[in-house]
Design an enzyme around this catalytic site. Sequence first.
Site, mmCIF file in Angstrom:
data_model
loop_
_atom_site.group_PDB
_atom_site.id
_atom_site.type_symbol
_atom_site.label_atom_id
_atom_site.label_comp_id
_atom_site.label_asym_id
_atom_site.label_seq_id
_atom_site.Cartn_x
_atom_site.Cartn_y
_atom_site.Cartn_z
ATOM 1 N N ASN A 86 22.479 -2.453 7.984
ATOM 2 C CA ASN A 86 23.899 -2.182 8.226
ATOM 3 C C ASN A 86 24.403 -1.020 7.366
ATOM 4 O O ASN A 86 25.596 -0.788 7.276
ATOM 5 C CB ASN A 86 24.741 -3.429 7.948
ATOM 6 C CG ASN A 86 24.675 -3.881 6.496
ATOM 7 O OD1 ASN A 86 23.862 -3.398 5.716
ATOM 8 N ND2 ASN A 86 25.545 -4.813 6.141
ATOM 9 N N ALA A 127 12.511 -29.107 -8.342
ATOM 10 C CA ALA A 127 11.310 -28.475 -7.786
ATOM 11 C C ALA A 127 10.091 -29.385 -7.851
ATOM 12 O O ALA A 127 9.231 -29.353 -6.967
ATOM 13 C CB ALA A 127 11.027 -27.164 -8.518
ATOM 14 N N ASP A 141 28.278 -7.529 2.392
ATOM 15 C CA ASP A 141 26.940 -7.829 2.893
ATOM 16 C C ASP A 141 26.764 -9.294 3.263
ATOM 17 O O ASP A 141 25.684 -9.691 3.715
ATOM 18 C CB ASP A 141 25.898 -7.437 1.840
ATOM 19 C CG ASP A 141 24.976 -6.326 2.324
ATOM 20 O OD1 ASP A 141 25.026 -5.985 3.511
ATOM 21 O OD2 ASP A 141 24.191 -5.809 1.501
ATOM 22 N N HIS A 171 26.388 -16.886 -9.584
ATOM 23 C CA HIS A 171 25.005 -17.246 -9.306
ATOM 24 C C HIS A 171 24.765 -17.520 -7.822
ATOM 25 O O HIS A 171 23.784 -17.043 -7.233
ATOM 26 C CB HIS A 171 24.630 -18.468 -10.141
ATOM 27 C CG HIS A 171 23.181 -18.803 -10.164
ATOM 28 N ND1 HIS A 171 22.598 -19.641 -9.248
ATOM 29 C CD2 HIS A 171 22.187 -18.422 -11.010
ATOM 30 C CE1 HIS A 171 21.311 -19.774 -9.525
ATOM 31 N NE2 HIS A 171 21.027 -19.044 -10.589
ATOM 32 N N ASN A 197 13.103 -22.048 -15.631
ATOM 33 C CA ASN A 197 12.843 -21.015 -16.645
ATOM 34 C C ASN A 197 12.686 -21.633 -18.017
ATOM 35 O O ASN A 197 13.309 -22.662 -18.322
ATOM 36 C CB ASN A 197 14.012 -20.030 -16.733
ATOM 37 C CG ASN A 197 14.286 -19.299 -15.442
ATOM 38 O OD1 ASN A 197 13.465 -19.299 -14.526
ATOM 39 N ND2 ASN A 197 15.444 -18.680 -15.367
ATOM 40 N N ASP A 257 0.798 -1.214 0.000
ATOM 41 C CA ASP A 257 0.000 0.000 0.000
ATOM 42 C C ASP A 257 0.836 1.271 0.000
ATOM 43 O O ASP A 257 0.291 2.370 0.084
ATOM 44 C CB ASP A 257 -0.962 0.021 1.196
ATOM 45 C CG ASP A 257 -0.235 -0.123 2.534
ATOM 46 O OD1 ASP A 257 0.997 -0.300 2.515
ATOM 47 O OD2 ASP A 257 -0.911 -0.066 3.576
ATOM 48 N N TYR A 310 9.870 -32.558 -7.489
ATOM 49 C CA TYR A 310 9.888 -33.734 -6.624
ATOM 50 C C TYR A 310 8.950 -33.574 -5.439
ATOM 51 O O TYR A 310 8.637 -32.461 -5.005
ATOM 52 C CB TYR A 310 11.289 -33.978 -6.076
ATOM 53 C CG TYR A 310 12.312 -34.428 -7.082
ATOM 54 C CD1 TYR A 310 12.103 -35.537 -7.892
ATOM 55 C CD2 TYR A 310 13.523 -33.748 -7.199
ATOM 56 C CE1 TYR A 310 13.058 -35.949 -8.797
ATOM 57 C CE2 TYR A 310 14.490 -34.152 -8.103
ATOM 58 C CZ TYR A 310 14.255 -35.255 -8.901
ATOM 59 O OH TYR A 310 15.199 -35.663 -9.791
ATOM 60 N N ASP A 333 35.134 -30.223 -7.234
ATOM 61 C CA ASP A 333 36.573 -30.504 -7.150
ATOM 62 C C ASP A 333 36.959 -31.317 -5.923
ATOM 63 O O ASP A 333 38.140 -31.574 -5.693
ATOM 64 C CB ASP A 333 37.358 -29.186 -7.146
ATOM 65 C CG ASP A 333 37.117 -28.363 -8.401
ATOM 66 O OD1 ASP A 333 37.037 -28.967 -9.489
ATOM 67 O OD2 ASP A 333 36.996 -27.133 -8.289
ATOM 68 N N ASP A 383 4.085 -24.922 -6.159
ATOM 69 C CA ASP A 383 3.550 -24.727 -4.810
ATOM 70 C C ASP A 383 3.268 -23.271 -4.462
ATOM 71 O O ASP A 383 2.280 -22.976 -3.797
ATOM 72 C CB ASP A 383 4.524 -25.298 -3.775
ATOM 73 C CG ASP A 383 4.622 -26.810 -3.857
ATOM 74 O OD1 ASP A 383 3.572 -27.464 -3.824
ATOM 75 O OD2 ASP A 383 5.746 -27.318 -3.980
#
Length: 428
Positions: free
Chosen positions: A200, A296, A162, A186, A281, A123, A298, A175, A324
Site C-alpha cells: 500500500n 508457550a 497500516d 506492545h 525473554n 540468497d 502449555y 476494564d 516448537d
Amino acid sequence: AQLLASDRPPSRNKYSKSTLDDTAADYVEGEVLVKLRKGMSGEKVRATFDRHGISASDYELIAEPLTWYLVDFDEEQTDIKDVIRDFLSDDEILNAEANYYRSESFEPYDNLSEVQWAIWPRDEAFGKPGSIELTKAWDWPSGTNGVTIAVVDSGINSEHEDLQNRVVGGYNFRDNNSDTTDVTGHGTMVSGVIAAETDNHLGIAGAAGTCPNVKIMPLRIKDSAGQSTSKLSTRAIMYAAQHDAKIINMSYGGTDWAGAEQDAINSAYQNGCILVAASGNQDLPDDPVDIVQYPAAYDNVIAVGATGRDGRRWVDSCYGENLDIMAPGVDIWTTTSDGLYWYVSGTSFAAPFVSGVAALILASRSDLSPSIVTQCLTTTTYSLPGYTVGEYGAGLLDAYGAIRKALPPDIQVEVSKMVFSRGLHQRI
C-alpha cells in the site's frame, strides 16, 4: 508445547499445584483461582465455598464453560499457602492456585537497523541467513478467506495507517468494556508484524498483509505497565474461541503453570483455534533462559523463540524441551501506537510471524485443522549447522515452505507483479 494436557501439571513443571513455592513468580495478592467439579448446581457451589468461609460476594466464575472461579480473601489475615491447602483438602475442588502475573516479552532497541530484513529471500544481498522468505511466500495467490487473529495484549491503535483496515471489534478485560486503546504500545507492535497492510506504499508489510480479509481482534488484558494475570489471560482466550477467532497470539509470559489458563487453551484448541505464544525473554541476569515460559510451554500451543539476522538464537530468547519453532525477533520494524514505525526485539515479535504465516495458510485453506497447519509450519523449517531441538525446536520458520506444503501444487502461478521494493518501506 504440543497436545495432550492432563488435569495435573506435567512433571517437568517447576511448581506443584498443591503448594506455592517460596521462589514462585509474582502473583496477585488476596486472590486464588479455584477449579470445581463439572455439573455442580449453584446451590452446591455456594455450599462448597461456604465450607471454606467464602461468601457469595467473594467469588466469581471466570469464563464459561470452564469451572474456574476467582476467589478473594484477606491476605493480611491468612497466608495464601494455607488458603490453597485448605481448598485442596476438599473433594469437590479439583485445583487451587495463585492468580499469576503475566508480562510482556519484548525489548526496544535504539540502534538503527535494516528495514524488515526478515522478509527477503536468503540468497539476496538484502536478505540474511535468518530470513523466513515471506516475499517468496507472497508470490503464491493471496487467499481471500476471512481469518480473525485474536491478539491478546495491551490493545491496539486502530487508526494507524497500516492497521486501520485490519481491526475488528475486541474487548478490554482489564476494564470490562469495549475500549481497546493501546496502553503500552506492545499490542500495536505485535499486530503490525502480523497484518500491517502490504503493497500500500505505506510503512511496513505484515506477514499476512497480502490477504485482504485477515483481521486483528484486539483483546486487552494488560495494564499500563504491561502486566496481566492468568485470570485475565484465561478470559481472553475463551472469548477469542467463542467469537470465531481462528488464531490466538499470546506475546506474554510467566514462569508458573496455571491450570485455568491451560484449560482455556485446551478448550480453544478443541474449538479449532491455533494458539501461538512467545517462548519468553530472560529479562534479568538471574532469570532462567533454558525454560520456556507459560503460556508457550502449555500443551496445544506453538512455542516460538527468537532469532537474529544470522539465524542464531537471540541471547535472551528462552528455550528448552517445550520449544516448537523459531522466528525472527531482533530489530523488527513494526507499527507503533503513536501512528509511526519503530524497531523492537524480543520473542513477543517472533510469535506474530508464526501467527501471520498461519493466517496466510488459512486464508487459502480454511478447511485445514490446527494440527495440520502446525505440521505445515514445523515440518518445513530451515536449519543452520549446529541447530538442536532443545535450543531451536523444529528450526527456523520458512514461510515459503509452509505455504507450499499447505497449498496444492496446481495453485502455483507466475510471480506476482506486486511491488516490494526497498523504497516502499522507507517511510518510517
